[in-house]
Enzyme design. Structure first.
Site, PDB file in Angstrom:
ATOM      1  N   THR A   1      -8.374   2.998   8.473  1.00  0.00           N
ATOM      2  CA  THR A   1      -9.577   2.167   8.458  1.00  0.00           C
ATOM      3  C   THR A   1      -9.639   1.368   9.753  1.00  0.00           C
ATOM      4  O   THR A   1      -8.782   0.531  10.004  1.00  0.00           O
ATOM      5  CB  THR A   1      -9.539   1.208   7.244  1.00  0.00           C
ATOM      6  OG1 THR A   1      -9.120   1.953   6.098  1.00  0.00           O
ATOM      7  CG2 THR A   1     -10.893   0.596   6.995  1.00  0.00           C
TER       8      THR A   1
ATOM      9  N   ASN B   1       0.853  -1.190   0.000  1.00  0.00           N
ATOM     10  CA  ASN B   1       0.000   0.000   0.000  1.00  0.00           C
ATOM     11  C   ASN B   1       0.900   1.256   0.000  1.00  0.00           C
ATOM     12  O   ASN B   1       1.690   1.445   0.929  1.00  0.00           O
ATOM     13  CB  ASN B   1      -0.887  -0.048   1.251  1.00  0.00           C
ATOM     14  CG  ASN B   1      -1.855   1.097   1.309  1.00  0.00           C
ATOM     15  OD1 ASN B   1      -1.472   2.229   1.014  1.00  0.00           O
ATOM     16  ND2 ASN B   1      -3.082   0.842   1.693  1.00  0.00           N
TER      17      ASN B   1
ATOM     18  N   HIS C   1      -3.697  -5.031   7.541  1.00  0.00           N
ATOM     19  CA  HIS C   1      -3.848  -3.927   8.485  1.00  0.00           C
ATOM     20  C   HIS C   1      -2.976  -4.143   9.711  1.00  0.00           C
ATOM     21  O   HIS C   1      -3.157  -5.106  10.437  1.00  0.00           O
ATOM     22  CB  HIS C   1      -5.302  -3.686   8.915  1.00  0.00           C
ATOM     23  CG  HIS C   1      -5.530  -2.237   9.235  1.00  0.00           C
ATOM     24  ND1 HIS C   1      -5.085  -1.662  10.394  1.00  0.00           N
ATOM     25  CD2 HIS C   1      -6.098  -1.248   8.510  1.00  0.00           C
ATOM     26  CE1 HIS C   1      -5.394  -0.385  10.365  1.00  0.00           C
ATOM     27  NE2 HIS C   1      -6.003  -0.094   9.237  1.00  0.00           N
TER      28      HIS C   1
ATOM     29  N   ARG D   1      -7.535  12.565   1.464  1.00  0.00           N
ATOM     30  CA  ARG D   1      -6.470  13.034   2.366  1.00  0.00           C
ATOM     31  C   ARG D   1      -5.077  12.616   1.894  1.00  0.00           C
ATOM     32  O   ARG D   1      -4.093  13.252   2.254  1.00  0.00           O
ATOM     33  CB  ARG D   1      -6.714  12.563   3.804  1.00  0.00           C
ATOM     34  CG  ARG D   1      -6.548  11.101   3.997  1.00  0.00           C
ATOM     35  CD  ARG D   1      -6.621  10.731   5.465  1.00  0.00           C
ATOM     36  NE  ARG D   1      -7.964  10.909   6.008  1.00  0.00           N
ATOM     37  CZ  ARG D   1      -8.383  10.270   7.101  1.00  0.00           C
ATOM     38  NH1 ARG D   1      -7.567   9.462   7.745  1.00  0.00           N
ATOM     39  NH2 ARG D   1      -9.598  10.449   7.553  1.00  0.00           N
TER      40      ARG D   1
ATOM     41  N   GLU E   1      -8.702   0.325  -2.892  1.00  0.00           N
ATOM     42  CA  GLU E   1      -9.593   0.274  -1.731  1.00  0.00           C
ATOM     43  C   GLU E   1     -10.542   1.453  -1.842  1.00  0.00           C
ATOM     44  O   GLU E   1     -10.102   2.577  -2.140  1.00  0.00           O
ATOM     45  CB  GLU E   1      -8.795   0.392  -0.437  1.00  0.00           C
ATOM     46  CG  GLU E   1      -7.838  -0.750  -0.196  1.00  0.00           C
ATOM     47  CD  GLU E   1      -7.004  -0.513   1.051  1.00  0.00           C
ATOM     48  OE1 GLU E   1      -7.129   0.568   1.669  1.00  0.00           O
ATOM     49  OE2 GLU E   1      -6.204  -1.376   1.378  1.00  0.00           O
TER      50      GLU E   1
ATOM     51  N   ARG F   1      -9.727   7.794  -0.687  1.00  0.00           N
ATOM     52  CA  ARG F   1     -10.720   8.158   0.335  1.00  0.00           C
ATOM     53  C   ARG F   1     -11.599   9.289  -0.168  1.00  0.00           C
ATOM     54  O   ARG F   1     -11.168  10.120  -0.971  1.00  0.00           O
ATOM     55  CB  ARG F   1     -10.008   8.578   1.624  1.00  0.00           C
ATOM     56  CG  ARG F   1      -9.220   7.469   2.288  1.00  0.00           C
ATOM     57  CD  ARG F   1      -8.664   7.935   3.624  1.00  0.00           C
ATOM     58  NE  ARG F   1      -9.737   8.132   4.575  1.00  0.00           N
ATOM     59  CZ  ARG F   1     -10.008   7.290   5.579  1.00  0.00           C
ATOM     60  NH1 ARG F   1      -9.292   6.220   5.775  1.00  0.00           N
ATOM     61  NH2 ARG F   1     -11.009   7.553   6.387  1.00  0.00           N
TER      62      ARG F   1
ATOM     63  N   HIS G   1      -5.803   3.505  -1.429  1.00  0.00           N
ATOM     64  CA  HIS G   1      -7.147   3.792  -0.929  1.00  0.00           C
ATOM     65  C   HIS G   1      -7.516   5.209  -1.361  1.00  0.00           C
ATOM     66  O   HIS G   1      -6.889   6.169  -0.910  1.00  0.00           O
ATOM     67  CB  HIS G   1      -7.141   3.675   0.601  1.00  0.00           C
ATOM     68  CG  HIS G   1      -8.473   3.857   1.247  1.00  0.00           C
ATOM     69  ND1 HIS G   1      -8.656   3.695   2.603  1.00  0.00           N
ATOM     70  CD2 HIS G   1      -9.691   4.165   0.749  1.00  0.00           C
ATOM     71  CE1 HIS G   1      -9.929   3.915   2.906  1.00  0.00           C
ATOM     72  NE2 HIS G   1     -10.573   4.218   1.793  1.00  0.00           N
TER      73      HIS G   1
ATOM     74  N   GLU H   1     -11.045  -9.761   2.625  1.00  0.00           N
ATOM     75  CA  GLU H   1      -9.785  -9.406   3.268  1.00  0.00           C
ATOM     76  C   GLU H   1     -10.036  -9.354   4.763  1.00  0.00           C
ATOM     77  O   GLU H   1     -10.865  -8.565   5.231  1.00  0.00           O
ATOM     78  CB  GLU H   1      -9.254  -8.056   2.772  1.00  0.00           C
ATOM     79  CG  GLU H   1      -7.933  -7.691   3.465  1.00  0.00           C
ATOM     80  CD  GLU H   1      -7.282  -6.425   2.937  1.00  0.00           C
ATOM     81  OE1 GLU H   1      -7.617  -5.981   1.828  1.00  0.00           O
ATOM     82  OE2 GLU H   1      -6.439  -5.868   3.673  1.00  0.00           O
TER      83      GLU H   1
ATOM     84  N   HIS I   1       1.039   5.993   1.892  1.00  0.00           N
ATOM     85  CA  HIS I   1       1.802   6.826   2.831  1.00  0.00           C
ATOM     86  C   HIS I   1       2.771   7.768   2.136  1.00  0.00           C
ATOM     87  O   HIS I   1       3.134   8.802   2.702  1.00  0.00           O
ATOM     88  CB  HIS I   1       2.471   5.940   3.886  1.00  0.00           C
ATOM     89  CG  HIS I   1       1.448   5.118   4.611  1.00  0.00           C
ATOM     90  ND1 HIS I   1       0.553   5.679   5.490  1.00  0.00           N
ATOM     91  CD2 HIS I   1       1.110   3.816   4.499  1.00  0.00           C
ATOM     92  CE1 HIS I   1      -0.267   4.738   5.922  1.00  0.00           C
ATOM     93  NE2 HIS I   1       0.040   3.602   5.341  1.00  0.00           N
TER      94      HIS I   1
HETATM   95  N1  PXP Z   1      -5.861  -3.419   4.034  1.00  0.00           N
HETATM   96  C1  PXP Z   1      -6.810  -2.457   4.125  1.00  0.00           C
HETATM   97  C2  PXP Z   1      -8.196  -2.785   3.704  1.00  0.00           C
HETATM   98  C3  PXP Z   1      -6.488  -1.177   4.598  1.00  0.00           C
HETATM   99  O1  PXP Z   1      -7.447  -0.227   4.679  1.00  0.00           O
HETATM  100  C4  PXP Z   1      -5.159  -0.889   4.947  1.00  0.00           C
HETATM  101  C5  PXP Z   1      -4.782   0.486   5.413  1.00  0.00           C
HETATM  102  O2  PXP Z   1      -5.002   1.396   4.394  1.00  0.00           O
HETATM  103  C6  PXP Z   1      -4.197  -1.899   4.804  1.00  0.00           C
HETATM  104  C7  PXP Z   1      -4.584  -3.163   4.376  1.00  0.00           C
HETATM  105  C8  PXP Z   1      -2.743  -1.677   5.121  1.00  0.00           C
HETATM  106  O3  PXP Z   1      -2.605  -1.409   6.485  1.00  0.00           O
HETATM  107  P1  PXP Z   1      -1.173  -0.958   7.043  1.00  0.00           P
HETATM  108  O4  PXP Z   1      -0.862   0.362   6.431  1.00  0.00           O
HETATM  109  O5  PXP Z   1      -1.395  -0.890   8.516  1.00  0.00           O
HETATM  110  O6  PXP Z   1      -0.193  -2.006   6.627  1.00  0.00           O
END
Ligand code: PXP
Length: 240
Positions: A100, A6, A188, A48, A69, A44, A42, A150, A9
């Site tokens: 999330t 992901n 997550h 953001r 996402e 949003r 994601h 997921e 960030h």
């Molecule tokens: N899976 C989903 C559905 C999420 O919303 C997120 C966070 O955006 C992640 C995975 C990844 O989480 P993390 O950034 O804590 O690894």
């Protein structure tokens, strides 16, 4: 086991200054070169971090798999229908949350989620529902017939040093979904330290990891950060 990274960030850092760096699209290329199996972002509703332009560019440039996402909101679904990522993961969204926080409520939100899944499937997009790993949530999600679920690993990530109730819960949920013929993803809060036991669960075929990998990349670079996560997963997984 697939590792999707992901890259939200990078966009978070960019948006802190509303400038053009660091570019999550460039990061995605490097993730793929380092052996990532897919890119997750994601979009949003409050925009953001990831912006519409990022999603459009990623849809054109990602050579592996783009996993978008999104909330089951009309405007965002319209973007997904237009951009047609390989995979879309429906997630709950609250504006005031930092990230999330929980899984989807597939019972109360059944009609809305069914409509969203139908729109995504009609657009040729593989679908996934982000849910808590409890039996009721899994059953309600399976009734909506997504391609995948997921499992939210947030509780596990918070408790993983202590007795393994959260891991057992994940394993039971993964078996329940896999037994119904639905693919199982997880994510997550997974980190280099806690990913092993989740990666070892054979019913899980895909992990989505963001914060830990991008955080490590600040110190060692994205290529090494992805490779190290890949190695942790492969070591825990053992031979196929
Ligand atoms: N899976 C989903 C559905 C999420 O919303 C997120 C966070 O955006 C992640 C995975 C990844 O989480 P993390 O950034 O804590 O690894």
């Amino acid at each position: 086991m697939r590792l999707y990274v992901n890259v939200d960030h990078a966009a978070t850092v960019r948006q802190a200054r509303r400038t053009d760096e660091p570019d999550p699209v460039r990061l995605a290329v490097l993730v793929e070169q380092a052996g990532g199996d897919g890119i997750t972002v994601h979009l949003r509703e409050d925009r953001r971090h990831i912006q519409d332009r990022d999603v459009e560019l990623l849809a054109r440039t990602v050579r592996t798999v783009l996993n978008l996402e999104l909330a089951a909101a009309d405007e965002i679904l319209g973007i997904a229908e237009r951009v047609r990522p390989h995979q879309a993961t429906l997630v709950p969204e609250r504006r005031e949350e930092i990230t999330t926080e929980g899984g989807l409520d597939c019972r109360a939100g059944a009609a809305r989620l069914a409509g969203a899944l139908a729109r995504l499937k009609a657009a040729g997009v593989r679908t996934s529902l982000f849910i808590s790993p409890d039996p009721g949530s899994v059953a309600a999600a399976l009734a909506l017939r997504p391609d995948a679920v997921e499992l939210h690993t947030g509780r596990y990530a918070g408790e993983w040093r202590r007795p393994r109730a959260a891991l057992a819960e994940l394993e039971t949920a993964a078996r329940q979904a896999r037994g119904a013929g639905v693919a199982v993803h997880a994510g997550h809060g997974l980190t280099y330290e806690n990913v092993g036991p989740v990666a070892a669960l054979r019913e899980i075929e895909e992990l989505n990891i963001g914060h830990s990998v991008v955080s490590r990349a600040i110190f060692v670079g994205i290529e090494r950060a992805v490779r190290e996560m890949r190695e942790r997963i492969d070591r825990a997984r053992g031979p196929a």
